[in-house]
Scaffold this active site. Structure first.
Site, mmCIF file in Angstrom:
data_model
loop_
_atom_site.group_PDB
_atom_site.id
_atom_site.type_symbol
_atom_site.label_atom_id
_atom_site.label_comp_id
_atom_site.label_asym_id
_atom_site.label_seq_id
_atom_site.Cartn_x
_atom_site.Cartn_y
_atom_site.Cartn_z
ATOM 1 C CG ASP A 103 -1.403 -24.400 41.256
ATOM 2 O OD1 ASP A 103 -1.102 -25.598 41.315
ATOM 3 O OD2 ASP A 103 -0.620 -23.478 41.548
ATOM 4 N NE ARG A 133 -21.334 -24.013 43.934
ATOM 5 C CZ ARG A 133 -22.432 -24.199 43.217
ATOM 6 N NH1 ARG A 133 -22.831 -25.400 42.926
ATOM 7 N NH2 ARG A 133 -23.104 -23.172 42.777
ATOM 8 C CG HIS A 175 2.191 -23.255 44.842
ATOM 9 N ND1 HIS A 175 2.208 -21.884 44.820
ATOM 10 C CD2 HIS A 175 2.695 -23.608 46.049
ATOM 11 C CE1 HIS A 175 2.723 -21.429 45.964
ATOM 12 N NE2 HIS A 175 3.013 -22.462 46.720
ATOM 13 N NE ARG A 220 -0.961 -20.084 48.212
ATOM 14 C CZ ARG A 220 -0.315 -18.984 47.796
ATOM 15 N NH1 ARG A 220 -0.012 -18.818 46.530
ATOM 16 N NH2 ARG A 220 -0.007 -18.036 48.647
ATOM 17 N NE ARG A 231 -4.451 -19.263 48.429
ATOM 18 C CZ ARG A 231 -3.929 -18.040 48.363
ATOM 19 N NH1 ARG A 231 -3.903 -17.398 47.204
ATOM 20 N NH2 ARG A 231 -3.441 -17.459 49.431
ATOM 21 C CG HIS A 232 -4.635 -23.679 44.228
ATOM 22 N ND1 HIS A 232 -3.463 -24.285 44.591
ATOM 23 C CD2 HIS A 232 -4.300 -22.382 43.945
ATOM 24 C CE1 HIS A 232 -2.473 -23.426 44.518
ATOM 25 N NE2 HIS A 232 -2.935 -22.247 44.146
ATOM 26 C CB THR A 270 -1.034 -15.307 42.291
ATOM 27 O OG1 THR A 270 -0.143 -16.266 41.695
ATOM 28 C CG2 THR A 270 -0.715 -13.929 41.745
ATOM 29 N N GLY A 275 2.411 -14.985 35.108
ATOM 30 C CA GLY A 275 1.713 -13.919 34.387
ATOM 31 C C GLY A 275 1.857 -14.001 32.875
ATOM 32 N N GLY A 306 0.210 -21.112 33.794
ATOM 33 C CA GLY A 306 -0.999 -21.724 34.315
ATOM 34 C C GLY A 306 -2.270 -20.987 33.980
HETATM 35 N N1 PXP Z 1 5.844 -20.034 38.289
HETATM 36 C C1 PXP Z 1 5.643 -19.936 39.623
HETATM 37 C C2 PXP Z 1 6.815 -20.121 40.532
HETATM 38 C C3 PXP Z 1 4.362 -19.680 40.143
HETATM 39 O O1 PXP Z 1 4.203 -19.572 41.483
HETATM 40 C C4 PXP Z 1 3.275 -19.564 39.257
HETATM 41 C C5 PXP Z 1 1.906 -19.320 39.803
HETATM 42 O O2 PXP Z 1 1.507 -20.374 40.580
HETATM 43 C C6 PXP Z 1 3.528 -19.695 37.877
HETATM 44 C C7 PXP Z 1 4.826 -19.904 37.429
HETATM 45 C C8 PXP Z 1 2.431 -19.628 36.882
HETATM 46 O O3 PXP Z 1 1.855 -18.358 36.865
HETATM 47 P P1 PXP Z 1 0.546 -18.084 36.022
HETATM 48 O O4 PXP Z 1 -0.555 -18.901 36.625
HETATM 49 O O5 PXP Z 1 0.358 -16.615 36.157
HETATM 50 O O6 PXP Z 1 0.829 -18.524 34.609
#
Ligand code: PXP
Length: 242
Positions: A9, A18, A43, A45, A49-50, A100, A191, A212
């Site tokens: 993402d 940009r 994802h 959304r 946004r991304h 997030t 996270g 991510g």
């Molecule tokens: N799993 C889910 C369901 C999420 O929504 C996200 C964030 O988009 C992640 C994992 C990955 O999280 P992070 O970017 O903090 O590694």
């Protein structure tokens, strides 16, 4: 060993800053695959946004591993997911103001809707997962929904320090074991970074981690290949402790 699925993402976040055509999340994802990522997650959304709709199409066409598409229960997003060809779907809560994804899906409160969307996505051939907190009641509701997978939200673990983090890890361990007893398969994510990933990778029964932001950020300094390989090594150090 636990598999690494990489969320792309935030390559799109940088591009959208940009409204340019670069950096391309597809190119970054292909490099991540070549470096050892076992799947790619994105994802789409509602607010775009991304990731954009065209990114999902382009990812599915180009990937050699598999695409895991995260989406909310919103009708428009589910309709797009159904046509996406993704091999896996993760249902997540979504609110416009959040930075997030905050907290897991309330499967108990939305049981009927979750069960319907799960059936619709499963009919397209995808493996459906519900992103939930490691709460017993949510796990029971997830098992009742008919989804084969849950993804345990690791955000509270990642944000906690010291003894609180140990307690959060224990909650994930207990939640994973209980989910397996309920017949669910278990993934985890949110996270996670290079320093906190090993204990989660070491939880018996967790099959896949979705990571991510930490990998995307690290790749700015060391490149995509090294960022993936370092994460795989950090995960392996936890898995070997199982
Ligand atoms: N799993 C889910 C369901 C999420 O929504 C996200 C964030 O988009 C992640 C994992 C990955 O999280 P992070 O970017 O903090 O590694």
């Amino acid at each position: 060993m636990v598999r690494l699925h990489v969320n792309v993402d935030h390559i799109a976040t940088l591009r959208q800053a940009r409204r340019e055509a670069f950096p391309d999340p597809v190119e970054w994802a292909l490099r991540a695959e070549r470096a050892g990522a076992q799947g790619i997650t994105c994802h789409l959304r509602k607010d775009r946004r991304h990731m954009q709709d065209a990114d999902v199409v382009a990812l599915r066409r180009a990937l050699r591993t598999l695409l895991n598409l995260e989406c909310s229960l919103d009708d428009e997003m589910v309709a797009i997911a159904r046509k996406s060809g993704a091999e896996a779907f993760c249902l997540v809560p979504e609110s416009r103001a959040e930075i997030t994804t905050e907290g897991g899906l309330d499967v108990r409160a939305e049981a009927q809707r979750v069960a319907r969307v799960t059936r619709e996505l499963a009919a397209e051939g995808g493996a459906v997962s519900l992103f939930i907190d490691a709460d017993r009641e949510q796990i029971v509701a997830a098992a009742d929904s008919g989804a084969p997978f849950i993804e345990l939200h690791t955000g509270c673990y990642a944000n906690a320090q010291g003894d609180a983090r140990k307690r959060e890890l224990e909650r994930l361990v207990t939640g994973t074991a209980f989910a397996r007893e309920c017949g669910l398969r278990v993934n985890a994510g949110h996270g996670l970074d290079y320093r906190n990933v090993a204990p989660v990778a070491g939880i018996a029964g967790v099959e896949e981690l979705n990571i991510g932001f930490a990998i995307v950020a690290h790749s700015l300094f060391v490149g995509v290949d090294a960022a993936i390989r370092e994460m795989l090594a950090a995960m392996a150090s936890g898995s070997s402790a199982r």
